[in-house]
Design a protein around this motif. Structure first.
Motif, short mmCIF file in Angstrom:
data_model
loop_
_atom_site.label_atom_id
_atom_site.label_comp_id
_atom_site.label_asym_id
_atom_site.label_seq_id
_atom_site.Cartn_x
_atom_site.Cartn_y
_atom_site.Cartn_z
N GLN A 114 0.83 -1.20 0.00
CA GLN A 114 0.00 0.00 0.00
C GLN A 114 0.86 1.25 0.00
OE1 GLN A 114 -3.82 -0.23 0.44
NE2 GLN A 114 -3.26 1.55 -0.78
N VAL B 257 2.10 1.88 -3.49
CA VAL B 257 1.04 2.46 -4.32
C VAL B 257 0.85 3.94 -3.98
CG1 VAL B 257 -1.43 2.40 -4.86
CG2 VAL B 257 -0.13 0.27 -4.68
N THR C 103 -6.89 2.71 -7.63
CA THR C 103 -5.91 2.58 -6.55
C THR C 103 -6.11 1.29 -5.76
OG1 THR C 103 -7.35 3.97 -5.16
CG2 THR C 103 -5.55 5.05 -6.32
N THR D 36 -4.96 -1.72 -7.92
CA THR D 36 -3.51 -1.67 -8.03
C THR D 36 -2.87 -2.15 -6.74
OG1 THR D 36 -3.62 0.18 -9.58
CG2 THR D 36 -1.50 -0.22 -8.50
N ALA D 37 -3.42 -1.70 -5.61
CA ALA D 37 -2.90 -2.11 -4.30
C ALA D 37 -3.09 -3.61 -4.08
CB ALA D 37 -3.58 -1.31 -3.20
N MET E 168 -0.57 -5.50 -6.15
CA MET E 168 0.76 -5.39 -5.54
C MET E 168 0.85 -6.22 -4.26
SD MET E 168 3.80 -4.01 -5.71
CE MET E 168 3.60 -2.66 -6.87
N ASN F 147 -7.89 -4.54 -12.99
CA ASN F 147 -7.14 -3.30 -12.84
C ASN F 147 -6.99 -2.59 -14.18
OD1 ASN F 147 -5.74 -1.38 -11.44
ND2 ASN F 147 -3.94 -2.60 -11.07
#
Length: 308
Positions: free
Chosen positions: A68, A71, A240, A243-244, A247, A271
């Motif tokens: 996090q 990101v 976001t 994406t988080a 990741m 995403n």
């Protein structure tokens, strides 16, 4: 733009504190000393991260927090800076981007404030959460609902964007319920609880993100003014969030935490689609006719425009 000065001051506070917290969260974990075992309140053996800012969090929890933070550094802070620059030039796109990005910071640092094991950055998390909350509210209040629809092209693909928000909301709801409901039936702690006492992220998602996204999608399909206001915010939050999650899943898999490769692939696809939805929204926003003149403003005039 109404409340311009207050939003700017709060945003600067968010930028400074989040840059400090996220950078320290990522770069304070150099030794990677994971050798601490902890027996949770439910009697389960949990491996703690044992290093850096998140040393007292579980390996899974720390990997997610570091992801996090990455990101935040790679998307959150650049998005906030870009949106402030655009808003300073009178851009409606910038104002939507600002609202969505502030929503990201509010969600992220609310989760840190209530979920992360207590650490030396607790007050930083609370300050960013508070500043994000008030800046987010003021930014939403700066829009004129009566004229908001006029800022979008008639050909805006509201069915696609609205349908995507509804689909993602439903997918997130099913994902969390698949973890929670079995634990209620078997009277066991849900997977992923580790040594924490409750499911904070799931509470935030099921309580706010899922219904908010679904309602925003429905209202946008109906071309309701609130739909035009909320949909861009939730699309940016979706960018976001996904994406988080992507990741986080990758970092957890590298760290040896059990993760699903199928979920990683699916969330990566989602995403990419949500990024495309953001592109469609920004593409179909009509800037005010006075925007041409704003582009020619000097830096000094832009600054004066911000703080007036």
């Amino acid at each position: 733009m109404k409340f311009r000065k207050a939003i700017l001051l709060l945003s600067v506070l968010i930028l400074g504190l989040s840059l400090f917290a996220a950078s320290y969260g990522v770069f304070s974990n150099a030794s990677n000393n994971r050798n601490l075992e902890f027996i949770s309140w439910s009697g389960e053996e949990v491996e703690l991260y044992g290093d850096g800012l998140y040393k007292n969090d579980s390996v899974s929890g720390a990997e997610q927090e570091i992801a996090q933070d990455i990101v935040t550094l790679a998307l959150g802070i650049p998005f906030l800076l870009l949106s402030l620059l655009l808003v300073g030039g009178g851009s409606i796109r910038g104002r939507f981007l600002l609202a969505g990005t502030l929503g990201y910071f509010l969600y992220t640092y609310a989760s840190y404030s209530f979920l992360s094991t207590y650490n030396s950055f607790f007050l930083v998390y609370v300050f960013v959460m508070s500043a994000s909350f008030f800046a987010f509210l003021l930014t939403l209040m700066s829009f004129d609902l009566q004229t908001l629809k006029n800022h979008f092209q008639a050909r805006t693909p509201v069915k696609f964007i609205g349908g995507l928000l509804i689909f993602i909301g439903g997918a997130v709801l099913l994902m969390w319920l698949s973890r929670i409901l079995p634990s209620l039936v078997t009277d066991k702690v849900p997977y992923g609880l580790d040594h924490y006492t409750t499911l904070v992220i799931q509470a935030l998602d099921i309580g706010f993100i899922v219904p908010g996204g679904i309602v925003a999608g429905i209202l946008l399909i109906k071309r309701n003014a609130f739909g035009y206001l909320l949909a861009p915010v939730f699309v940016i939050k979706g960018v976001t969030l996904l994406t988080a999650i992507t990741m986080m899943s990758i970092r957890m898999r590298i760290a040896g935490v059990e993760t699903s490769l199928v979920e990683i692939v699916l969330f990566t696809i989602f995403n990419m689609v949500i990024f495309y939805a953001l592109f469609l929204i920004l593409k179909n926003i009509k800037e005010p006719t006075s925007r041409t003149g704003n582009r020619k403003m000097t830096r000094k005039k832009r600054k004066e425009k911000w703080i007036s």
